[in-house]
Scaffold this active site. Structure first.
Site, PDB file in Angstrom:
ATOM      1  N   THR A 227      45.938  47.982  45.584  1.00  0.00           N
ATOM      2  CA  THR A 227      46.944  47.306  44.758  1.00  0.00           C
ATOM      3  C   THR A 227      47.735  46.275  45.567  1.00  0.00           C
ATOM      4  O   THR A 227      47.876  46.410  46.786  1.00  0.00           O
ATOM      5  CB  THR A 227      47.923  48.366  44.196  1.00  0.00           C
ATOM      6  OG1 THR A 227      49.062  47.716  43.655  1.00  0.00           O
ATOM      7  CG2 THR A 227      48.419  49.317  45.281  1.00  0.00           C
ATOM      8  N   ASP A 228      48.289  45.299  44.862  1.00  0.00           N
ATOM      9  CA  ASP A 228      49.163  44.322  45.534  1.00  0.00           C
ATOM     10  C   ASP A 228      50.518  44.941  45.892  1.00  0.00           C
ATOM     11  O   ASP A 228      51.297  44.352  46.637  1.00  0.00           O
ATOM     12  CB  ASP A 228      49.366  43.069  44.665  1.00  0.00           C
ATOM     13  CG  ASP A 228      50.055  43.351  43.325  1.00  0.00           C
ATOM     14  OD1 ASP A 228      50.233  44.537  42.968  1.00  0.00           O
ATOM     15  OD2 ASP A 228      50.422  42.373  42.646  1.00  0.00           O
ATOM     16  N   GLU A 229      50.799  46.158  45.353  1.00  0.00           N
ATOM     17  CA  GLU A 229      52.122  46.764  45.599  1.00  0.00           C
ATOM     18  C   GLU A 229      52.308  47.150  47.063  1.00  0.00           C
ATOM     19  O   GLU A 229      53.436  47.378  47.507  1.00  0.00           O
ATOM     20  CB  GLU A 229      52.330  47.960  44.658  1.00  0.00           C
ATOM     21  CG  GLU A 229      52.227  47.525  43.209  1.00  0.00           C
ATOM     22  CD  GLU A 229      52.633  48.573  42.184  1.00  0.00           C
ATOM     23  OE1 GLU A 229      53.436  49.450  42.500  1.00  0.00           O
ATOM     24  OE2 GLU A 229      52.126  48.480  41.047  1.00  0.00           O
TER      25      GLU A 229
ATOM     26  N   TYR B 236      54.131  55.698  45.588  1.00  0.00           N
ATOM     27  CA  TYR B 236      52.776  55.268  45.198  1.00  0.00           C
ATOM     28  C   TYR B 236      52.254  54.189  46.146  1.00  0.00           C
ATOM     29  O   TYR B 236      51.168  54.325  46.719  1.00  0.00           O
ATOM     30  CB  TYR B 236      52.782  54.740  43.754  1.00  0.00           C
ATOM     31  CG  TYR B 236      51.555  53.924  43.400  1.00  0.00           C
ATOM     32  CD1 TYR B 236      50.294  54.501  43.386  1.00  0.00           C
ATOM     33  CD2 TYR B 236      51.658  52.561  43.085  1.00  0.00           C
ATOM     34  CE1 TYR B 236      49.157  53.745  43.069  1.00  0.00           C
ATOM     35  CE2 TYR B 236      50.541  51.810  42.769  1.00  0.00           C
ATOM     36  CZ  TYR B 236      49.285  52.404  42.761  1.00  0.00           C
ATOM     37  OH  TYR B 236      48.166  51.654  42.455  1.00  0.00           O
TER      38      TYR B 236
ATOM     39  N   LYS C  16      49.107  54.209  48.844  1.00  0.00           N
ATOM     40  CA  LYS C  16      47.975  53.271  48.787  1.00  0.00           C
ATOM     41  C   LYS C  16      47.888  52.464  50.082  1.00  0.00           C
ATOM     42  O   LYS C  16      46.795  52.199  50.583  1.00  0.00           O
ATOM     43  CB  LYS C  16      48.117  52.326  47.582  1.00  0.00           C
ATOM     44  CG  LYS C  16      47.918  52.969  46.230  1.00  0.00           C
ATOM     45  CD  LYS C  16      46.521  53.532  45.995  1.00  0.00           C
ATOM     46  CE  LYS C  16      45.441  52.470  45.886  1.00  0.00           C
ATOM     47  NZ  LYS C  16      44.133  53.059  45.490  1.00  0.00           N
TER      48      LYS C  16
HETATM   49  P1  NAD Z   1      44.030  55.684  36.437  1.00  0.00           P
HETATM   50  O1  NAD Z   1      45.249  56.474  36.763  1.00  0.00           O
HETATM   51  O2  NAD Z   1      43.825  55.178  35.062  1.00  0.00           O
HETATM   52  O3  NAD Z   1      42.728  56.527  36.820  1.00  0.00           O
HETATM   53  C1  NAD Z   1      42.592  57.241  38.011  1.00  0.00           C
HETATM   54  C2  NAD Z   1      41.366  58.113  37.894  1.00  0.00           C
HETATM   55  O4  NAD Z   1      41.214  58.839  39.132  1.00  0.00           O
HETATM   56  C3  NAD Z   1      41.449  59.153  36.766  1.00  0.00           C
HETATM   57  O5  NAD Z   1      40.251  59.161  36.032  1.00  0.00           O
HETATM   58  C4  NAD Z   1      41.672  60.465  37.507  1.00  0.00           C
HETATM   59  O6  NAD Z   1      41.140  61.589  36.826  1.00  0.00           O
HETATM   60  C5  NAD Z   1      40.940  60.193  38.827  1.00  0.00           C
HETATM   61  N1  NAD Z   1      41.441  61.033  39.932  1.00  0.00           N
HETATM   62  C6  NAD Z   1      42.733  61.201  40.308  1.00  0.00           C
HETATM   63  N2  NAD Z   1      42.801  62.047  41.346  1.00  0.00           N
HETATM   64  C7  NAD Z   1      41.524  62.382  41.653  1.00  0.00           C
HETATM   65  C8  NAD Z   1      40.945  63.218  42.649  1.00  0.00           C
HETATM   66  N3  NAD Z   1      41.697  63.869  43.543  1.00  0.00           N
HETATM   67  N4  NAD Z   1      39.611  63.340  42.685  1.00  0.00           N
HETATM   68  C9  NAD Z   1      38.821  62.700  41.773  1.00  0.00           C
HETATM   69  N5  NAD Z   1      39.316  61.913  40.813  1.00  0.00           N
HETATM   70  C10 NAD Z   1      40.651  61.759  40.742  1.00  0.00           C
HETATM   71  O7  NAD Z   1      44.010  54.494  37.493  1.00  0.00           O
HETATM   72  P2  NAD Z   1      43.553  52.970  37.320  1.00  0.00           P
HETATM   73  O8  NAD Z   1      44.673  52.196  36.744  1.00  0.00           O
HETATM   74  O9  NAD Z   1      42.207  52.929  36.690  1.00  0.00           O
HETATM   75  O10 NAD Z   1      43.449  52.538  38.864  1.00  0.00           O
HETATM   76  C11 NAD Z   1      42.228  52.702  39.580  1.00  0.00           C
HETATM   77  C12 NAD Z   1      42.437  52.217  40.998  1.00  0.00           C
HETATM   78  O11 NAD Z   1      42.833  50.853  40.996  1.00  0.00           O
HETATM   79  C13 NAD Z   1      43.528  52.977  41.743  1.00  0.00           C
HETATM   80  O12 NAD Z   1      43.084  53.183  43.072  1.00  0.00           O
HETATM   81  C14 NAD Z   1      44.722  52.043  41.708  1.00  0.00           C
HETATM   82  O13 NAD Z   1      45.553  52.231  42.836  1.00  0.00           O
HETATM   83  C15 NAD Z   1      44.044  50.690  41.719  1.00  0.00           C
HETATM   84  N6  NAD Z   1      44.803  49.609  41.065  1.00  0.00           N
HETATM   85  C16 NAD Z   1      45.290  49.769  39.791  1.00  0.00           C
HETATM   86  C17 NAD Z   1      45.971  48.725  39.190  1.00  0.00           C
HETATM   87  C18 NAD Z   1      46.502  48.835  37.777  1.00  0.00           C
HETATM   88  O14 NAD Z   1      47.229  47.929  37.312  1.00  0.00           O
HETATM   89  N7  NAD Z   1      46.173  49.870  37.012  1.00  0.00           N
HETATM   90  C19 NAD Z   1      46.154  47.511  39.868  1.00  0.00           C
HETATM   91  C20 NAD Z   1      45.634  47.389  41.154  1.00  0.00           C
HETATM   92  C21 NAD Z   1      44.952  48.439  41.738  1.00  0.00           C
HETATM   93  P1  TYD Z   2      54.162  49.826  35.217  1.00  0.00           P
HETATM   94  O1  TYD Z   2      53.258  49.546  34.059  1.00  0.00           O
HETATM   95  O2  TYD Z   2      54.620  51.225  35.451  1.00  0.00           O
HETATM   96  O3  TYD Z   2      53.426  49.237  36.503  1.00  0.00           O
HETATM   97  P2  TYD Z   2      53.997  49.001  38.023  1.00  0.00           P
HETATM   98  O4  TYD Z   2      55.253  49.757  38.175  1.00  0.00           O
HETATM   99  O5  TYD Z   2      52.884  49.564  38.838  1.00  0.00           O
HETATM  100  O6  TYD Z   2      54.165  47.525  38.166  1.00  0.00           O
HETATM  101  O7  TYD Z   2      55.451  48.919  35.076  1.00  0.00           O
HETATM  102  C1  TYD Z   2      55.357  47.514  34.938  1.00  0.00           C
HETATM  103  C2  TYD Z   2      56.757  46.958  34.887  1.00  0.00           C
HETATM  104  O8  TYD Z   2      57.394  47.411  33.688  1.00  0.00           O
HETATM  105  C3  TYD Z   2      57.655  47.467  36.008  1.00  0.00           C
HETATM  106  O9  TYD Z   2      58.532  46.408  36.421  1.00  0.00           O
HETATM  107  C4  TYD Z   2      58.447  48.600  35.380  1.00  0.00           C
HETATM  108  C5  TYD Z   2      58.587  48.154  33.945  1.00  0.00           C
HETATM  109  N1  TYD Z   2      58.637  49.230  32.933  1.00  0.00           N
HETATM  110  C6  TYD Z   2      59.653  49.232  31.961  1.00  0.00           C
HETATM  111  O10 TYD Z   2      60.535  48.354  31.927  1.00  0.00           O
HETATM  112  N2  TYD Z   2      59.647  50.233  31.033  1.00  0.00           N
HETATM  113  C7  TYD Z   2      58.718  51.231  31.023  1.00  0.00           C
HETATM  114  O11 TYD Z   2      58.778  52.134  30.158  1.00  0.00           O
HETATM  115  C8  TYD Z   2      57.679  51.201  32.022  1.00  0.00           C
HETATM  116  C9  TYD Z   2      56.628  52.273  32.045  1.00  0.00           C
HETATM  117  C10 TYD Z   2      57.671  50.174  32.945  1.00  0.00           C
END
Ligand code: NAD
Ligand code: TYD
Length: 355
Positions: free
Chosen positions: A134-136, A159, A163
């Protein structure tokens, strides 16, 4: 034809990658997922019957089970997406984040190192470990500037710290043991099959149900939004053509304040469901998230120039598709928001944001 082992394939992004791989390539996919509250096999219904798709319900922290899976399936590549991913949950209870994101990644790296070390020279040099991050990890930006691949790490939430740790482990396994890795750091994704605890799906469902739309603080935090299928295409490109040991930042070039996002969702909802208009009247300002990062924005020029990637969706087109998908897929929504999620939400938020 490649055999790709994907961790976290039942999650939001992993399932998008798997649907693309099964529908658009001849690759074989081995999905390794523990099925936490965020993992849902219904997201893979469209591809689950393919003879090129395998599912293993296993925790990545279980070294023995992971070694058995590598031995049985003999993958050519790993895409590592399994993680705990929700910032608010990491604040309420960081332990599972440390376990899965750090210990899980370490365990996986060791299993992969053992497996990779025994491959034939040809297979060994073609093997890839793709770490999805993630970019975070870069922390928070002020009003100007962008995250680049050489931006210093400054994670602020449990989180992002977990990461960041996993990114460092992957880097170390490359430099010390020669493991052929690529790493990607992506901005906020949105789209279908997104668990409705994150901003966009939560707002869509609450608006649909006439519930308050909880905006943290003043709603002026900025995220750089990317449609999930565009991310999935970028990940496939980096796996195929990314240079070993390199990091690629992926972002949508769609910087929006949270309030802009919520208002746009409300406008689309007003069109789809005029009887609920104006949905913006549901916006409710709630207590801010502790340590809330102000702004994320990605400089995606490296992946654009080296690999020719660019997003296909604009924010408006992607958001319209997303709202339409949630409107049409109530079965999926009902299935994922039952059980453990409701209990957790009730315990941590009370009635404040239940959808
Ligand atoms: P998600 O939370 O939707 O899915 C995570 C998956 O991992 C789930 O299916 C869960 O069951 C599985 N999981 C969790 N713990 C596990 C374990 N111990 N063993 C096996 N499986 C396990 O997440 P996502 O949004 O699809 O993100 C996927 C990846 O991309 C993550 O590594 C996240 O950090 C990264 N990422 C997400 C975003 C975003 O905006 N969602 C952005 C950048 C990077
Ligand atoms: P989120 O979807 O949790 O992603 P991330 O924290 O990883 O960026 O949140 C996106 C943005 O929205 C973040 O600035 C927090 C804000 N947010 C709200 O204002 N209300 C909400 O209920 C949630 C879940 C997030």
């Amino acid at each position: 034809m490649k055999k790709i082992l994907i961790t976290g394939g039942a999650g939001f992004i992993g399932s998008a990658v798997i649907r693309q791989l099964i529908m658009e390539t001849n690759d074989v996919v081995i999905n390794v997922d523990k099925l936490t509250y965020a993992g849902n096999l219904q997201s893979l219904k469209s591809v689950a019957d393919s003879s090129r798709y395998y599912f293993e319900c296993v925790d990545i922290c279980n070294a023995e089970a992971m070694a058995r899976i590598f031995h049985e399936h003999q993958p050519d590549a790993v895409m590592h997406l399994a993680a705990e991913t929700h910032v608010d949950r990491s604040i309420a209870g960081p332990a599972t984040f440390m376990q899965t994101n750090i210990i899980g990644t370490y365990t996986l790296l060791e299993v992969v190192r053992e497996y990779w070390g025994k491959l034939s020279p040809g297979c060994k040099s073609n093997f890839r470990f793709h770490h999805v991050s993630t970019d975070e990890v870069y922390g928070s930006l002020g009003a100007t500037g962008f995250f680049r691949e050489d931006t210093a790490y400054q994670p602020n939430s449990p989180y992002s710290a977990s990461k960041a740790s996993s990114d460092h482990l992957v880097r170390a396994w490359h430099h010390t043991f020669g493991l052929p890795v690529v790493t990607t750091n992506c901005s906020n994704n949105y789209g279908p099959y997104h668990f409705p605890e994150k901003l966009i799906p939560l707002m869509i469902l609450n608006a649909r149900n006439g519930k308050p739309l909880p905006v943290y603080g003043k709603g002026d935090n900025i995220r750089d939004w990317l449609y999930v299928d565009d991310h999935a295409r970028a990940l496939r490109l980096v796996l195929d053509r990314g240079r070993i040991g390199e990091v690629y930042n992926i972002g949508g070039g769609n910087e929006k304040t949270n309030l802009e996002v919520v208002y746009l969702i409300c406008t689309i909802m007003d069109e789809i469901c005029p009887q609920g208009a104006p949905h913006a009247s549901l916006i409710t300002y709630v207590q801010d998230r502790p340590g809330h990062d102000h702004r994320y924005a990605i400089d995606a020029s490296k992946i654009a120039h080296e690999l020719g990637w660019k997003p296909q969706e604009t924010f408006e087109s992607g958001l319209r598709k997303t709202v339409g998908w949630y409107w049409a897929n109530t079965d999926w929504v009902d299935a994922v928001i039952s059980g453990e999620y409701q209990t957790w939400i009730q315990k941590n938020y009370g009635d404040r944001r239940l959808s």
